[in-house]
Design an enzyme around this catalytic site. Structure first.
Site, PDB file in Angstrom:
ATOM      1  N   GLY A 146     -10.831   1.536  -6.860  1.00 54.81           N
ATOM      2  CA  GLY A 146     -11.222   2.881  -7.276  1.00 54.81           C
ATOM      3  C   GLY A 146     -11.982   3.632  -6.198  1.00 54.81           C
ATOM      4  O   GLY A 146     -12.073   4.862  -6.218  1.00 54.81           O
ATOM      5  N   GLY A 147     -12.569   2.899  -5.256  1.00 54.73           N
ATOM      6  CA  GLY A 147     -13.278   3.547  -4.149  1.00 54.73           C
ATOM      7  C   GLY A 147     -14.783   3.564  -4.342  1.00 54.73           C
ATOM      8  O   GLY A 147     -15.309   3.034  -5.326  1.00 54.73           O
ATOM      9  N   TYR A 194       0.865  -1.180   0.000  1.00 52.85           N
ATOM     10  CA  TYR A 194       0.000   0.000   0.000  1.00 52.85           C
ATOM     11  C   TYR A 194       0.902   1.230   0.000  1.00 52.85           C
ATOM     12  O   TYR A 194       1.350   1.687   1.051  1.00 52.85           O
ATOM     13  CB  TYR A 194      -0.888   0.026   1.254  1.00 52.85           C
ATOM     14  CG  TYR A 194      -1.976  -1.025   1.317  1.00 52.85           C
ATOM     15  CD1 TYR A 194      -2.319  -1.776   0.206  1.00 52.85           C
ATOM     16  CD2 TYR A 194      -2.685  -1.243   2.497  1.00 52.85           C
ATOM     17  CE1 TYR A 194      -3.316  -2.737   0.271  1.00 52.85           C
ATOM     18  CE2 TYR A 194      -3.687  -2.195   2.569  1.00 52.85           C
ATOM     19  CZ  TYR A 194      -3.993  -2.942   1.455  1.00 52.85           C
ATOM     20  OH  TYR A 194      -4.981  -3.890   1.534  1.00 52.85           O
ATOM     21  N   LEU A 203     -17.787  -0.769   1.586  1.00 53.87           N
ATOM     22  CA  LEU A 203     -18.320   0.513   1.095  1.00 53.87           C
ATOM     23  C   LEU A 203     -18.028   0.669  -0.392  1.00 53.87           C
ATOM     24  O   LEU A 203     -18.875   1.098  -1.160  1.00 53.87           O
ATOM     25  CB  LEU A 203     -17.697   1.684   1.866  1.00 53.87           C
ATOM     26  CG  LEU A 203     -18.018   1.726   3.354  1.00 53.87           C
ATOM     27  CD1 LEU A 203     -17.240   2.839   4.046  1.00 53.87           C
ATOM     28  CD2 LEU A 203     -19.515   1.933   3.565  1.00 53.87           C
TER      29      LEU A 203
HETATM   30  N1  LIG Z   1      -7.212  -8.445   1.588  1.00 50.70           N
HETATM   31  C1  LIG Z   1      -7.395  -7.781   0.466  1.00 50.70           C
HETATM   32  O1  LIG Z   1      -7.212  -8.324  -0.622  1.00 50.70           O
HETATM   33  C2  LIG Z   1      -7.856  -6.362   0.508  1.00 50.70           C
HETATM   34  C3  LIG Z   1      -8.268  -5.734  -0.679  1.00 50.70           C
HETATM   35  C4  LIG Z   1      -8.690  -4.418  -0.611  1.00 50.70           C
HETATM   36  C5  LIG Z   1      -8.708  -3.755   0.595  1.00 50.70           C
HETATM   37  N2  LIG Z   1      -8.297  -4.376   1.736  1.00 50.70           N
HETATM   38  C6  LIG Z   1      -8.323  -3.676   3.041  1.00 50.70           C
HETATM   39  O2  LIG Z   1      -9.656  -3.375   3.330  1.00 50.70           O
HETATM   40  C7  LIG Z   1      -9.806  -1.982   3.624  1.00 50.70           C
HETATM   41  C8  LIG Z   1     -11.182  -1.542   3.183  1.00 50.70           C
HETATM   42  O3  LIG Z   1     -11.271  -1.578   1.776  1.00 50.70           O
HETATM   43  P1  LIG Z   1     -11.356  -0.235   0.906  1.00 50.70           P
HETATM   44  O4  LIG Z   1     -10.652   0.877   1.598  1.00 50.70           O
HETATM   45  O5  LIG Z   1     -10.955  -0.569  -0.463  1.00 50.70           O
HETATM   46  O6  LIG Z   1     -12.879  -0.049   0.729  1.00 50.70           O
HETATM   47  P2  LIG Z   1     -14.083   0.416   1.665  1.00 50.70           P
HETATM   48  O7  LIG Z   1     -13.697   0.627   3.061  1.00 50.70           O
HETATM   49  O8  LIG Z   1     -15.162  -0.483   1.307  1.00 50.70           O
HETATM   50  O9  LIG Z   1     -14.410   1.816   0.999  1.00 50.70           O
HETATM   51  C9  LIG Z   1     -13.509   2.864   0.897  1.00 50.70           C
HETATM   52  C10 LIG Z   1     -14.159   3.896  -0.007  1.00 50.70           C
HETATM   53  O10 LIG Z   1     -15.326   4.430   0.642  1.00 50.70           O
HETATM   54  C11 LIG Z   1     -15.136   5.822   0.925  1.00 50.70           C
HETATM   55  N3  LIG Z   1     -15.634   6.019   2.291  1.00 50.70           N
HETATM   56  C12 LIG Z   1     -15.097   5.595   3.452  1.00 50.70           C
HETATM   57  N4  LIG Z   1     -15.855   5.962   4.504  1.00 50.70           N
HETATM   58  C13 LIG Z   1     -16.912   6.619   3.984  1.00 50.70           C
HETATM   59  C14 LIG Z   1     -18.057   7.259   4.554  1.00 50.70           C
HETATM   60  N5  LIG Z   1     -18.270   7.267   5.879  1.00 50.70           N
HETATM   61  N6  LIG Z   1     -18.956   7.847   3.730  1.00 50.70           N
HETATM   62  C15 LIG Z   1     -18.766   7.832   2.396  1.00 50.70           C
HETATM   63  N7  LIG Z   1     -17.694   7.268   1.791  1.00 50.70           N
HETATM   64  C16 LIG Z   1     -16.782   6.666   2.574  1.00 50.70           C
HETATM   65  C17 LIG Z   1     -13.652   6.088   0.780  1.00 50.70           C
HETATM   66  O11 LIG Z   1     -13.410   7.381   0.320  1.00 50.70           O
HETATM   67  P3  LIG Z   1     -12.837   8.539   1.300  1.00 50.70           P
HETATM   68  O12 LIG Z   1     -11.361   8.312   1.438  1.00 50.70           O
HETATM   69  O13 LIG Z   1     -13.217   9.786   0.581  1.00 50.70           O
HETATM   70  O14 LIG Z   1     -13.543   8.409   2.611  1.00 50.70           O
HETATM   71  C18 LIG Z   1     -13.259   5.063  -0.292  1.00 50.70           C
HETATM   72  O15 LIG Z   1     -13.580   5.533  -1.593  1.00 50.70           O
HETATM   73  C19 LIG Z   1      -8.646  -1.334   2.868  1.00 50.70           C
HETATM   74  O16 LIG Z   1      -8.356  -0.035   3.355  1.00 50.70           O
HETATM   75  C20 LIG Z   1      -7.549  -2.349   3.060  1.00 50.70           C
HETATM   76  O17 LIG Z   1      -6.924  -2.157   4.325  1.00 50.70           O
HETATM   77  C21 LIG Z   1      -7.889  -5.681   1.713  1.00 50.70           C
END
Ligand SMILES: NC(=O)c1ccc[n+]([C@@H]2O[C@H](COP(=O)([O-])OP(=O)(O)OC[C@H]3O[C@@H](n4cnc5c(N)ncnc54)[C@H](OP(=O)(O)O)[C@@H]3O)[C@@H](O)[C@H]2O)c1
Length: 305
Positions: free
Chosen positions: A228-229, A71, A221
């Site tokens: 991409g988010g 990361y 989320l």
């Molecule tokens: N094991 C694996 O293969 C794997 C793969 C992917 C991810 N991960 C881990 O899982 C974690 C979570 O996944 P993720 O970060 O991809 O996705 P997520 O938590 O599902 O979503 C993150 C997205 O949602 C937005 N967001 C977060 N809080 C929000 C809120 N309260 N209201 C509106 N939008 C919100 C963020 O943008 P903003 O920054 O603008 O808030 C970002 O675009 C990662 O950070 C990583 O540590 C693990």
């Protein structure tokens, strides 16, 4: 709920092996950059903001942070930010990392670690970056099954040496969990899962619950927006209705719904935004009623993947 009341402890506690964590944690993948993650030309995030988000998370009771050495953006690395913001680490903080995927120094994806030596190198890289002598939890993140048992066995060897306290798996199927458990205890499975997406993960969620293993969903989320988010697309009316009733945001209801899928489900929402961070932690206090869950179940299984 006022800001003074927000604490991850309200989400409840689960033990990752012998390490108790609050069920709402934090995912660090979003910290090194703004916008999409894991791309070579990502825009580095403001350093002070990333540090502030990490410190605020811990201040609000988060004691489970998910990270990885891969990361990083051109100028920031999640592990280095965690180290700078939080070391010396609080005794109760569990930092989970993952090995397998690899990116070269320019940020381009490189060959997965497929050998014991390559996995050891990644474990050591995490130790150096986090400034630790052992890692609390290491997930083996796979894309293919090749040499799966050898790879998990290599991590089990490093656990015996004291480099790793607990082991987990990521992006796996029941087959992998069964094989891994025959080699060493597995304390968590990190797979994609969320409201309305990845329903094929239901089986794994239930299987983990049956074995007392934490299920730690990612993309709860972001959904199909993946790296991409979150898409910012219009929310399902069921979600907005329940959100209104709880004076919550749709994102909070998505997280609350995920946590309601089982006591063993832990959330690791990723954000670089302080307000979103606070909302995500506050979501752990949202108690959905049976009626809410009925309403949400109507919308939880769309097929648009
Ligand atoms: N094991 C694996 O293969 C794997 C793969 C992917 C991810 N991960 C881990 O899982 C974690 C979570 O996944 P993720 O970060 O991809 O996705 P997520 O938590 O599902 O979503 C993150 C997205 O949602 C937005 N967001 C977060 N809080 C929000 C809120 N309260 N209201 C509106 N939008 C919100 C963020 O943008 P903003 O920054 O603008 O808030 C970002 O675009 C990662 O950070 C990583 O540590 C693990």
């Amino acid at each position: 709920m006022t800001i003074e009341d927000i604490n991850a402890a309200a989400s409840g506690t689960w033990k990752l092996g012998d390490m108790p964590v609050h069920r709402v944690g934090f995912g660090a993948m979003r910290l090194p950059q703004t916008g999409g993650a894991l791309v070579a030309d990502a825009v580095p995030r403001d350093r002070a903001q990333a540090v502030a988000v990490l410190r605020r998370a811990v201040e609000l009771g988060v004691n489970h942070i998910d990270t990885a050495a891969f990361y990083f953006s051109p100028l920031r690395s999640a592990n280095e930010l965690i180290n700078s913001a939080l070391a010396p680490y609080p005794d109760d903080l569990v930092i989970a990392t993952k090995v397998g995927p690899a990116r070269d120094a320019s940020g381009e994806w490189a060959t997965h670690a497929m050998t014991a030596a390559a996995l050891r190198g990644q474990v050591e890289e995490n130790l150096r970056q986090l400034g630790r002598d052992h890692l609390d939890l290491v997930n083996l993140r796979i894309v293919r099954d090749d040499a799966f048992e050898e790879r998990f066995g290599a991590l089990a060897d490093m656990q015996k040496e004291g480099l790793i306290r607990h082991l987990g798996l990521s992006n796996v199927r029941p087959w992998n969990l069964e094989k891994a458990r025959a080699i060493a205890p597995v304390v968590c499975v990190q797979n994609p899962y969320g409201f309305g997406v990845f329903p094929e993960q239901d089986e794994m969620l239930r299987l983990c619950g049956a074995h007392g293993i934490a299920f730690v969903p990612f993309y709860s989320l972001a959904g199909t927006g993946r790296e991409g988010g979150a898409s910012g697309a219009e929310e399902a009316p069921e979600i907005t209705a329940v959100a209104r009733a709880h004076e919550a945001t749709p994102a909070q209801i998505r997280l609350a719904w995920t946590l309601h899928q089982g006591e063993h489900v832990l959330a690791i929402p990723g954000t670089g935004d302080l307000r979103h961070l606070e909302q995500n932690i506050a979501a752990g206090a949202v108690r959905l009623t049976d009626d809410d869950l009925d309403v949400l179940s109507e919308a939880a299984r769309p097929t648009d993947q």
